[in-house]
Design a protein around this motif. Structure first.
Motif, short mmCIF file in Angstrom:
data_model
loop_
_atom_site.label_atom_id
_atom_site.label_comp_id
_atom_site.label_asym_id
_atom_site.label_seq_id
_atom_site.Cartn_x
_atom_site.Cartn_y
_atom_site.Cartn_z
N LYS A 85 0.84 -1.20 0.00
CA LYS A 85 0.00 0.00 0.00
C LYS A 85 0.87 1.24 0.00
CE LYS A 85 -0.66 -0.89 4.85
NZ LYS A 85 -1.60 -1.43 5.78
N SER A 86 0.28 2.34 -0.45
CA SER A 86 1.01 3.60 -0.47
C SER A 86 0.00 4.74 -0.42
CB SER A 86 1.87 3.72 -1.72
OG SER A 86 1.06 3.74 -2.87
N GLN A 87 0.48 5.91 0.01
CA GLN A 87 -0.38 7.09 0.04
C GLN A 87 0.49 8.33 -0.10
OE1 GLN A 87 -3.07 7.56 3.34
NE2 GLN A 87 -3.91 9.44 2.51
N GLU A 89 -0.36 12.65 0.15
CA GLU A 89 -1.38 13.66 0.40
C GLU A 89 -0.73 15.01 0.56
OE1 GLU A 89 -4.98 12.81 2.78
OE2 GLU A 89 -4.29 14.49 4.01
N GLY A 98 -4.90 14.10 -2.87
CA GLY A 98 -4.12 12.93 -2.52
C GLY A 98 -4.44 11.72 -3.37
N GLU A 99 -3.67 10.68 -3.14
CA GLU A 99 -3.86 9.42 -3.84
C GLU A 99 -3.37 8.30 -2.93
OE1 GLU A 99 -1.65 7.14 -7.47
OE2 GLU A 99 -2.33 9.18 -7.88
N TYR A 100 -4.12 7.20 -2.91
CA TYR A 100 -3.62 6.03 -2.19
C TYR A 100 -3.94 4.79 -3.00
CZ TYR A 100 -8.38 5.13 -0.41
OH TYR A 100 -9.73 4.87 -0.29
N SER A 101 -3.15 3.75 -2.77
CA SER A 101 -3.37 2.48 -3.46
C SER A 101 -3.12 1.34 -2.49
CB SER A 101 -2.47 2.37 -4.68
OG SER A 101 -1.12 2.27 -4.27
N THR A 111 -6.67 1.93 -6.71
CA THR A 111 -6.03 3.23 -6.65
C THR A 111 -7.12 4.28 -6.56
OG1 THR A 111 -4.22 2.43 -8.01
CG2 THR A 111 -4.45 4.81 -7.79
N GLN A 113 -7.81 8.39 -6.26
CA GLN A 113 -7.33 9.76 -6.34
C GLN A 113 -8.45 10.64 -5.82
OE1 GLN A 113 -6.56 9.90 -10.54
NE2 GLN A 113 -4.40 9.39 -10.25
#
Length: 154
Positions: A85-87, A89, A98-101, A111, A113
């Motif tokens: 996982k990643s984020q 912001e 921001g974006e997270y996956s 994913t 956005q």
């Protein structure tokens, strides 16, 4: 055991009588003045209790930022547990982007956005894609085979 009950009841009585000091009140705005009932000793002969209102100053929040800004990011790639996982912001005033996956349990990578601001509210775009690309094999057509019958003799 009885001592515990007596101590608990004494603590409750002291709190309700106003013998214990009132807790400070904190606000995020300008200082506010409140009141609490201060303990007044009972006269040796008296059966009348009197309470006096005394001011309590609320502490102002000195760290208020009218235009907050921050950026942060993190990335987790754990091969042992399979956690991925990643984020990212970023905030500039009242606008957040921001974006997270992450990898869902069904093997898809999700994913998201997103943006948030006072005019448009919170908006998100979600994309899902499989982690393993499927390979489609084409099979050549099979020619029909004539059935083979074995003769049975008794």
């Amino acid at each position: 055991m009885a001592f515990k009950f007596v101590a608990l009841l004494a603590l409750i009585a002291a709190a309700s009588a106003g013998v214990l000091p009132a807790a400070q009140v904190y606000h995020h705005a300008a200082p506010v003045v409140g009141t609490y009932a201060a303990p007044v000793p009972v006269a040796a002969t008296g059966a009348v209790l009197k309470t006096v209102a005394q001011p309590v100053l609320a502490k102002a929040d000195e760290e208020y930022d009218p235009h907050p800004q921050y950026k942060y990011a993190y990335d987790v790639q754990d091969a042992l547990s399979g956690d991925s996982k990643s984020q990212v912001e970023e905030r500039d005033g009242d606008v957040v982007r921001g974006e997270y996956s992450l990898v869902d349990a069904d093997g898809f990578k999700r994913t998201v956005q997103y943006t948030a601001d006072p005019i448009n509210g919170f908006n998100a775009v979600v994309n899902r894609e499989p982690l393993v690309k499927t390979v489609v094999k084409t099979v050549a057509p099979v020619a029909p085979v004539a059935p083979v019958y074995a003769a049975y003799h008794h």
